[in-house]
Each structure stands twice: as structure tokens, then as C-alpha cells.
Design a protein around this motif. Sequence first.
Motif, PDB file in Angstrom:
ATOM      1  N   THR A 158       3.006   0.996  11.408  1.00 47.26           N
ATOM      2  CA  THR A 158       3.632   1.642  10.256  1.00 47.26           C
ATOM      3  C   THR A 158       5.038   1.092  10.045  1.00 47.26           C
ATOM      4  O   THR A 158       5.701   0.653  10.985  1.00 47.26           O
ATOM      5  CB  THR A 158       3.702   3.170  10.417  1.00 47.26           C
ATOM      6  OG1 THR A 158       4.511   3.490  11.551  1.00 47.26           O
ATOM      7  CG2 THR A 158       2.313   3.769  10.599  1.00 47.26           C
ATOM      8  N   ILE A 159       5.477   1.131   8.788  1.00 46.61           N
ATOM      9  CA  ILE A 159       6.822   0.728   8.393  1.00 46.61           C
ATOM     10  C   ILE A 159       7.397   1.853   7.537  1.00 46.61           C
ATOM     11  O   ILE A 159       6.702   2.385   6.665  1.00 46.61           O
ATOM     12  CB  ILE A 159       6.796  -0.573   7.573  1.00 46.61           C
ATOM     13  CG1 ILE A 159       6.218  -1.727   8.400  1.00 46.61           C
ATOM     14  CG2 ILE A 159       8.180  -0.923   7.055  1.00 46.61           C
ATOM     15  CD1 ILE A 159       5.959  -2.980   7.583  1.00 46.61           C
ATOM     16  N   ARG A 212       5.864   6.274   4.720  1.00 50.90           N
ATOM     17  CA  ARG A 212       5.386   5.235   5.629  1.00 50.90           C
ATOM     18  C   ARG A 212       4.379   4.307   4.950  1.00 50.90           C
ATOM     19  O   ARG A 212       3.497   4.747   4.221  1.00 50.90           O
ATOM     20  CB  ARG A 212       4.734   5.860   6.860  1.00 50.90           C
ATOM     21  CG  ARG A 212       5.661   6.666   7.739  1.00 50.90           C
ATOM     22  CD  ARG A 212       4.938   7.123   8.996  1.00 50.90           C
ATOM     23  NE  ARG A 212       5.759   7.975   9.831  1.00 50.90           N
ATOM     24  CZ  ARG A 212       5.775   9.311   9.767  1.00 50.90           C
ATOM     25  NH1 ARG A 212       4.991   9.919   8.891  1.00 50.90           N
ATOM     26  NH2 ARG A 212       6.553  10.014  10.547  1.00 50.90           N
ATOM     27  N   LEU A 213       4.516   3.028   5.236  1.00 47.59           N
ATOM     28  CA  LEU A 213       3.551   2.018   4.846  1.00 47.59           C
ATOM     29  C   LEU A 213       2.681   1.735   6.062  1.00 47.59           C
ATOM     30  O   LEU A 213       3.183   1.329   7.112  1.00 47.59           O
ATOM     31  CB  LEU A 213       4.284   0.750   4.402  1.00 47.59           C
ATOM     32  CG  LEU A 213       3.471  -0.399   3.813  1.00 47.59           C
ATOM     33  CD1 LEU A 213       2.838   0.009   2.491  1.00 47.59           C
ATOM     34  CD2 LEU A 213       4.360  -1.617   3.621  1.00 47.59           C
ATOM     35  N   LEU A 248       0.710   0.963  -4.437  1.00 48.82           N
ATOM     36  CA  LEU A 248       0.736  -0.322  -3.743  1.00 48.82           C
ATOM     37  C   LEU A 248      -0.050  -1.334  -4.562  1.00 48.82           C
ATOM     38  O   LEU A 248      -1.063  -0.990  -5.166  1.00 48.82           O
ATOM     39  CB  LEU A 248       0.075  -0.209  -2.367  1.00 48.82           C
ATOM     40  CG  LEU A 248       0.777   0.585  -1.279  1.00 48.82           C
ATOM     41  CD1 LEU A 248      -0.201   0.845  -0.129  1.00 48.82           C
ATOM     42  CD2 LEU A 248       1.989  -0.174  -0.774  1.00 48.82           C
ATOM     43  N   THR A 249       0.398  -2.571  -4.572  1.00 46.52           N
ATOM     44  CA  THR A 249      -0.386  -3.615  -5.216  1.00 46.52           C
ATOM     45  C   THR A 249      -0.111  -4.953  -4.562  1.00 46.52           C
ATOM     46  O   THR A 249       0.981  -5.200  -4.047  1.00 46.52           O
ATOM     47  CB  THR A 249      -0.098  -3.693  -6.731  1.00 46.52           C
ATOM     48  OG1 THR A 249      -1.036  -4.592  -7.339  1.00 46.52           O
ATOM     49  CG2 THR A 249       1.306  -4.180  -7.016  1.00 46.52           C
ATOM     50  N   PHE A 277      -2.192   1.073   3.287  1.00 47.18           N
ATOM     51  CA  PHE A 277      -2.268   2.340   2.558  1.00 47.18           C
ATOM     52  C   PHE A 277      -1.008   3.158   2.829  1.00 47.18           C
ATOM     53  O   PHE A 277      -0.299   2.929   3.816  1.00 47.18           O
ATOM     54  CB  PHE A 277      -3.524   3.128   2.958  1.00 47.18           C
ATOM     55  CG  PHE A 277      -3.666   3.372   4.431  1.00 47.18           C
ATOM     56  CD1 PHE A 277      -3.174   4.537   5.021  1.00 47.18           C
ATOM     57  CD2 PHE A 277      -4.312   2.452   5.253  1.00 47.18           C
ATOM     58  CE1 PHE A 277      -3.315   4.768   6.378  1.00 47.18           C
ATOM     59  CE2 PHE A 277      -4.455   2.676   6.613  1.00 47.18           C
ATOM     60  CZ  PHE A 277      -3.959   3.836   7.176  1.00 47.18           C
ATOM     61  N   PRO A 278      -0.692   4.139   1.960  1.00 41.53           N
ATOM     62  CA  PRO A 278       0.501   4.955   2.166  1.00 41.53           C
ATOM     63  C   PRO A 278       0.268   6.064   3.184  1.00 41.53           C
ATOM     64  O   PRO A 278      -0.822   6.657   3.239  1.00 41.53           O
ATOM     65  CB  PRO A 278       0.770   5.538   0.774  1.00 41.53           C
ATOM     66  CG  PRO A 278      -0.585   5.627   0.151  1.00 41.53           C
ATOM     67  CD  PRO A 278      -1.355   4.446   0.683  1.00 41.53           C
TER      68      PRO A 278
END
Length: 231
Positions: free
Chosen positions: A119-120, A106-107, A130-131, A100-101
Motif C-alpha cells: 500500500t501507498i 491508500r493506493l 484510478l486510471t 485499487f483504492p
Amino acid sequence: VLSICWLDNNFLAVSDKAGRCFIWDIKKESFFASLETRGNIICGLFYKNNILYGLSMNSRLQLWDIATQKQIMNFKIPPLPQIGALIKSIYWPANNALVFPGTEGRLCLYNIEHKTISTIKAHEGDFYSLTLCGDHIASFGMQDHLVKIWCKDNDKPVLTYHTDRMIISSVCFSDQQDRFLLVDSVGAAYDYILEQDGFKFVQRLHGQDYRVCISLCPMDEHLFTDKVQKN
């Protein structure tokens, strides 16, 4: 309505901005159950293995056992972007993670087995879209206008493309994992194709005022989109 999530062919989970989370019996066209939210506004619903996952706007991840309809876990997660109705969570099988965002691009990845969060730094500024695309996931930046393709156990994107649209929602819908339906910030929907030399526009879909709730219906694999009245 902030989020919708298919539980199976018969039941649909729905959350709203009043902090309620319901389960509806689709075949009977009737209310089935109400889930305890402790007053939290729930978004980004996701279902797997009889567990319903929900992100709350006060930075909590809540889990419900659908068999008992009881909440079984509630713990802290990184802050979410401000617009709850745009927040989407997806399951990434390759990482066994709920993705999730978070704020500031951050990812966020919640490992379902180990119950840990990593997190990234994915984009400049908040993003929502996102998909899943095959074994990878795609993220779409709103401010940097970048499409990034991510693979398992890698904190750097394997592919990066530029798009001239501010994307707020997306879904990959082809068997080849190369066709995307995208919704932009003004409510228009587009068909795009992912090729080796770029992320290319195919056509604009009919209509306007589309928003975030895009999903495949398990009953017939039709693509559903929600519309919202713009203020």
C-alpha cells in the motif's frame, strides 16, 4: 449493478448489490453463467489471462477461473472505501499488479505473480478514481482535489496537479496518454488534458447523472459510461 468487466468480445461479467456475479453472452443477449460469491458483495471486477478478479466489500479478493467458472482463491486485502459502486480496479502492466483504492487514501497494489499486497498513502481521505495512462497510473483525490501520477517502483508521485472538482471516476482515452474523461460527484462529465504546466479543463460533456462505470469496449473501442438515478 456495482461493476462491469469485459471478458472478451462476446462475454461481460457483472456484479450487483445483492452479492451476485453473472456472466452474460453479449452476442446472444442471454445469461451464460453465475459465479459463486459466498454471499459477498463484489465490486471492482477485472479480467486477465482467463482469471476474473473481484474485490468484496468485506475486504476479500476473490479469483475465478473462467474456463471452469469456479472460485480458485479468496484472501484478505486492506479495507475498501464505503461506496462499492464507485470502487474501480485496474491492471498496471509496468508493475504486473492489480491496483485499487483502500480506505484513508491508500493506493493498494496486488502483485499477480508473487500474490503479495503493498500500500501507498496516496491522498487525504478516501478516493475512488484510478486510471492507466501509458506506463503510469493516475489517481484523483476527492477531498484533497489532487491529481497524482505514479510510476513503477516509486512510492512518491512523479507529478502532482490540483483540480477544483471532486472526481469519482476517470479514464485516459488518447493515444498520447494525455486526455482524460472525468466524472465528478454531482454526475457531470468533463474532458481534461494533461500538459507540462497543469491539468487543464477542455469541455464539459452533454448530460448529467454519470457515475463510475467507464470503460473501453473491446469490440469497437467506443467509450461507455453508466448513468445512475440520483436519490
